[in-house]
Design an enzyme around this catalytic site. Structure first.
Site, PDB file in Angstrom:
ATOM      1  N   HIS A  10      33.868  39.532  55.355  1.00 41.85           N
ATOM      2  CA  HIS A  10      33.648  38.484  54.280  1.00 41.85           C
ATOM      3  C   HIS A  10      33.846  37.003  55.139  1.00 41.85           C
ATOM      4  O   HIS A  10      34.670  36.075  54.638  1.00 41.85           O
ATOM      5  CB  HIS A  10      34.316  38.424  53.130  1.00 41.85           C
ATOM      6  CG  HIS A  10      33.923  39.377  52.193  1.00 41.85           C
ATOM      7  ND1 HIS A  10      34.517  39.734  50.935  1.00 41.85           N
ATOM      8  CD2 HIS A  10      33.137  40.373  52.101  1.00 41.85           C
ATOM      9  CE1 HIS A  10      33.929  40.781  50.219  1.00 41.85           C
ATOM     10  NE2 HIS A  10      32.942  41.073  50.962  1.00 41.85           N
ATOM     11  N   ILE A  16      39.093  31.844  44.945  1.00 38.06           N
ATOM     12  CA  ILE A  16      39.660  30.599  45.915  1.00 38.06           C
ATOM     13  C   ILE A  16      39.340  29.213  45.093  1.00 38.06           C
ATOM     14  O   ILE A  16      39.917  28.471  44.789  1.00 38.06           O
ATOM     15  CB  ILE A  16      39.112  30.601  47.189  1.00 38.06           C
ATOM     16  CG1 ILE A  16      39.819  31.542  47.942  1.00 38.06           C
ATOM     17  CG2 ILE A  16      39.259  29.226  47.794  1.00 38.06           C
ATOM     18  CD1 ILE A  16      39.339  31.749  49.591  1.00 38.06           C
ATOM     19  N   THR A  17      38.064  29.495  44.542  1.00 43.61           N
ATOM     20  CA  THR A  17      37.546  28.104  43.495  1.00 43.61           C
ATOM     21  C   THR A  17      38.480  27.967  42.436  1.00 43.61           C
ATOM     22  O   THR A  17      38.681  26.846  41.998  1.00 43.61           O
ATOM     23  CB  THR A  17      36.248  28.254  43.098  1.00 43.61           C
ATOM     24  OG1 THR A  17      35.936  29.396  42.486  1.00 43.61           O
ATOM     25  CG2 THR A  17      35.274  28.100  44.444  1.00 43.61           C
ATOM     26  N   ASP A  75      37.910  45.988  48.002  1.00 40.55           N
ATOM     27  CA  ASP A  75      37.996  45.658  49.321  1.00 40.55           C
ATOM     28  C   ASP A  75      38.495  46.790  50.422  1.00 40.55           C
ATOM     29  O   ASP A  75      38.012  47.073  51.307  1.00 40.55           O
ATOM     30  CB  ASP A  75      38.896  44.504  49.771  1.00 40.55           C
ATOM     31  CG  ASP A  75      38.253  43.146  49.334  1.00 40.55           C
ATOM     32  OD1 ASP A  75      37.057  43.072  49.339  1.00 40.55           O
ATOM     33  OD2 ASP A  75      38.811  41.970  49.361  1.00 40.55           O
TER      34      ASP A  75
END
EC number: 1.18.1.6
Length: 501
Positions: free
Chosen positions: A96, A417-418, A200
């Site tokens: 990613h 993350i945002t 993941d």
């Protein structure tokens, strides 16, 4: 009116609700000559010295907000690793790379002449939080969630059982996990948990190694994956399909994974079509994708791809781990006993309870992905061990004026993350409002000058951002030969030697 002369205000004097957003602090005119020292210098008039503990997304976004919205503030970022960026470097999957582009933003923040990075400093050991509070006008704790939730079941200690966090750290080059050496000689792995981290690790286990060769995965992990015998990965959750925690992007990647086919039982999705009509759109789209993969006949190309696949992954619902089963000689994991569950309650109160039935699932590798958790950093800092967070009100640490928190240690290990960006901006704004309202210590603070002296007396060698850029250049250089973006340095001692320490 001249500012009052005190060091800390009592907590009762702090605002309990969020004030309306304010503009950046403006410098006041200097007080007339003849006033006391502390009357002449308020934190608004001088350079506010602020430190942030942790250089992951929460730390950098907090620093970015402070620097952008206060033209005089100086921010020092402390990090226990020798290198910056936290989970962006050590948590984001190597396939990613687009998610890691945020590092460019963080690098611009670090290059500000009002920002400094100090790596290789363990707050709570090399310097205490109280010492930081004495040196700065405000301290923000943004050190994340560096531990994992234990399964707390028999057999968890057996070889072959790992936390997903450690497994991710191993393939992403986290120094403390560089010698993990998971045995991938088994044909079946079980991942406990159904969030994005679970997908993941399942994806990395099943991705053809040649698809990872041009990523920043460590060479040791790539070598182990080339030799891997894992052919099937089961992703197990306590609840049903409607409660999965992964997002549509990660699910789509699993469905489209080369050389791999999904194993989805249509019976697990009975009645789901009717139940998703009223759910929010993102969740509805996720469920519709799951339903199509599980119940619809694949297209010609997809059917051919699945028919030739040598590897597979599947979702198991309503199963809760009860015991890791040992091999006959007792030396390693050979399976897992799962309690069959059912849901009780409605809405947010829904929980999985055992029915009394169990099933055994043979496997040689168990990866626990049931959540991260934060650790207490210092005895002087309040900590809620049950929730795994620092008690706070919109980022203000309860009963400790001048101390703040942001990110996972503030709200728990949730979101992307945002989410952390928004959360950190709120903490930064609250701090600046308190600064403007005169609620932080008055008088000058020495900032890093005082901490540097303490660290020097204790034999601690901080690593600067320019030092990191030397290590960065070395990693990029080592990766070029193999066509990789970088080959990560794993040994802190080697890093220090490269820096001439």
């Amino acid at each position: 009116m001249a500012p009052r002369c005190w060091r800390w205000w009592p907590w009762s004097a702090w605002p309990r609700t969020r004030p309306p957003p304010s503009e950046s602090t403006q410098s006041r005119s200097r007080a007339p000559v003849g006033l006391s020292f502390c009357q002449q210098f308020s934190t608004q008039e001088q350079t506010p010295q602020i430190c942030v503990v942790g250089s992951g997304p929460a730390g950098f976004y907090t620093a970015q907000h402070l620097l952008k919205h206060h033209s005089q503030a100086h921010v020092d970022i402390y990090e226990k690793q020798l290198v910056p960026f936290g989970l962006v470097r050590f948590g984001v999957a190597p396939d990613h790379p687009e998610v890691k582009n945020v590092i460019n933003t963080f690098t611009r923040t670090a290059h500000s002449d009002r920002c400094a990075f100090h790596g290789n400093v363990v707050v709570g050991r090399d310097v205490t939080v109280q010492e930081l509070r004495d040196a700065y006008h405000a301290v923000v704790l943004s050190y994340g969630a560096e531990d994992h939730k234990a399964l707390e079941i028999p057999g968890e200690e057996l070889p072959g059982v790992f936390s997903a966090r450690a497994f991710v750290g191993w393939y992403n080059g986290l120094p403390e996990n560089r010698e993990l050496a998971p045995d991938l000689s088994c044909d079946t792995a079980v991942v406990l948990g159904q969030g994005n981290v679970a997908l993941d690790v399942a994806r990395i286990l099943l991705t053809p190694p040649e698809h990872l060769e041009k990523t920043d995965i460590t060479e040791a992990a790539l070598g182990a994956l080339r030799q891997s015998q894992v052919k099937t990965v089961w992703i197990v959750g306590r609840r049903g399909a409607l409660q999965v925690a992964f997002t549509i992007k990660e699910l789509r990647e699993m469905i489209q994974l080369p050389g791999t086919r999904p194993i989805l039982d249509p019976a697990d999705f009975l009645g789901l079509q009717d139940r998703i009509k009223e759910v929010p759109r993102p969740r509805k789209r996720l469920m519709e994708l799951l339903l199509r993969a599980a119940t619809e006949k694949p297209g010609v190309a997809e059917a051919a791809r699945w028919a030739s696949a040598s590897r597979a992954w599947g979702l198991r619902f309503f199963r809760s781990p009860q015991q890791v089963l040992p091999s006959p000689d007792g030396r390693r994991a050979a399976g897992i006993r799962l309690a069959v569950t059912r849901l009780e309650g409605v809405g947010e109160a829904t929980r999985a309870v055992p029915t009394g039935d169990v099933e055994d699932l043979p496997c040689g590798l168990v990866l626990s992905s049931i959540g991260y958790k934060s650790r207490p950093i210092d005895p002087s800092v309040p900590f809620d061990p049950k929730l795994g967070v620092i008690p706070n009100m919109e980022g203000r640490v309860v009963d400790v004026p001048g101390l703040y928190c942001s990110g996972w240690v503030k709200r728990g290990p949730t979101g992307v993350i945002t989410t952390t960006m928004t959360d950190s901006f709120v903490t930064g704004q609250i701090l600046l409002q308190d600064l403007k309202a005169g609620l932080l210590p008055s008088g000058p603070r020495p900032g890093y000058a005082a901490v540097k002296a303490l660290l020097g007396s204790r034999g601690v060698w901080p690593v600067s951002f320019s030092d990191w850029e030397k290590l960065d250049a070395e990693e990029v250089s080592r990766g070029q030969g193999a066509g990789k973006p970088r080959e990560k340095l794993l040994d802190p001692q080697e890093m220090l030697r490269l820096l001439g320490r």
